[in-house]
Write a protein that holds these residues in place. Structure first.
Motif, PDB file in Angstrom:
ATOM      1  N   UNK A  25       0.841  -1.193   0.000  1.00  0.00           N
ATOM      2  CA  UNK A  25       0.000   0.000   0.000  1.00  0.00           C
ATOM      3  C   UNK A  25       0.881   1.248   0.000  1.00  0.00           C
ATOM      4  N   UNK A  26       0.843   1.970  -1.104  1.00  0.00           N
ATOM      5  CA  UNK A  26       1.665   3.177  -1.204  1.00  0.00           C
ATOM      6  C   UNK A  26       1.252   4.187  -0.141  1.00  0.00           C
ATOM      7  N   UNK A  72       7.554   8.144  -2.746  1.00  0.00           N
ATOM      8  CA  UNK A  72       7.393   6.683  -2.642  1.00  0.00           C
ATOM      9  C   UNK A  72       7.510   6.051  -4.023  1.00  0.00           C
ATOM     10  N   UNK A  73       6.861   6.651  -5.025  1.00  0.00           N
ATOM     11  CA  UNK A  73       6.927   6.104  -6.384  1.00  0.00           C
ATOM     12  C   UNK A  73       8.364   6.116  -6.901  1.00  0.00           C
ATOM     13  N   UNK A  74       9.095   7.188  -6.625  1.00  0.00           N
ATOM     14  CA  UNK A  74      10.497   7.255  -7.054  1.00  0.00           C
ATOM     15  C   UNK A  74      11.343   6.198  -6.350  1.00  0.00           C
ATOM     16  N   UNK A  75      11.080   5.994  -5.059  1.00  0.00           N
ATOM     17  CA  UNK A  75      11.820   4.980  -4.305  1.00  0.00           C
ATOM     18  C   UNK A  75      11.506   3.589  -4.842  1.00  0.00           C
ATOM     19  N   UNK A  78       2.946   3.208   2.986  1.00  0.00           N
ATOM     20  CA  UNK A  78       4.379   3.484   2.898  1.00  0.00           C
ATOM     21  C   UNK A  78       4.630   4.978   3.102  1.00  0.00           C
ATOM     22  N   UNK A  79       3.760   5.819   2.519  1.00  0.00           N
ATOM     23  CA  UNK A  79       3.863   7.271   2.722  1.00  0.00           C
ATOM     24  C   UNK A  79       3.875   7.585   4.214  1.00  0.00           C
ATOM     25  N   UNK A  80       2.921   6.995   4.928  1.00  0.00           N
ATOM     26  CA  UNK A  80       2.806   7.241   6.375  1.00  0.00           C
ATOM     27  C   UNK A  80       4.012   6.699   7.135  1.00  0.00           C
ATOM     28  N   UNK A  81       4.405   5.477   6.807  1.00  0.00           N
ATOM     29  CA  UNK A  81       5.506   4.831   7.534  1.00  0.00           C
ATOM     30  C   UNK A  81       6.819   5.586   7.378  1.00  0.00           C
ATOM     31  N   UNK A  82       7.055   6.117   6.186  1.00  0.00           N
ATOM     32  CA  UNK A  82       8.321   6.802   5.928  1.00  0.00           C
ATOM     33  C   UNK A  82       8.217   8.317   6.070  1.00  0.00           C
TER      34      UNK A  82
END
Length: 133
Positions: free
Chosen positions: A62-63, A77-80, A66-70
């Motif tokens: 779930x992007x 996130x998409x670039x990573x 991931x946004x929230x976690x990082x």
């Protein structure tokens, strides 16, 4: 410190060529195996890519999670994710990339419509898609 383990370097620190594993040892019984073994694809990842992949998997892909976690934006996130895929050698063919980008545009617009992201974030994400990342 005796049981502390380190990741083997993927590239030679002198010339930069790929390193190979030549010896394996069982920490339980001491059995040793010598030869030339290719490390797994994930073993060759830099720590930053490996940490991202672990976070991505922990968030079950779930992007938004991931946004929230990082604590980073959707475009980051998409670039990573793209960087990790490239590091793993899982780059897309042009037609696959075009289809994915169309899906990503739809996802960005849907998230904007649902109020999950603001207009500035949507514009930034759409511009990064248009710019080829």
């Amino acid at each position: 410190m005796e049981n502390e383990r380190f990741h083997a370097p993927a590239q030679c620190p002198v010339c930069g060529a790929d390193m190979v594993v030549t010896k394996l040892r069982c920490s339980h019984c001491g059995t040793e195996l010598s030869g030339e073994f290719a490390p797994c694809r994930f073993c060759r990842l830099e720590d930053r890519h490996l940490r991202f992949v672990e976070t991505f998997l922990r968030c079950r892909g779930s992007i938004k999670e991931v946004e929230r976690a990082l604590g980073v934006s959707y475009p980051t996130v998409k670039n990573m994710l793209d960087a990790a895929l490239t590091a793993l050698g899982l780059d897309e063919k042009p037609e696959q990339r075009a289809l994915r980008e169309k899906e990503e545009r739809s996802e960005i617009l849907q998230r904007l419509s649902d109020g999950e992201i603001d207009v500035d974030t949507a514009i930034e994400a759409l511009n990064q898609l248009k710019g080829g990342k």
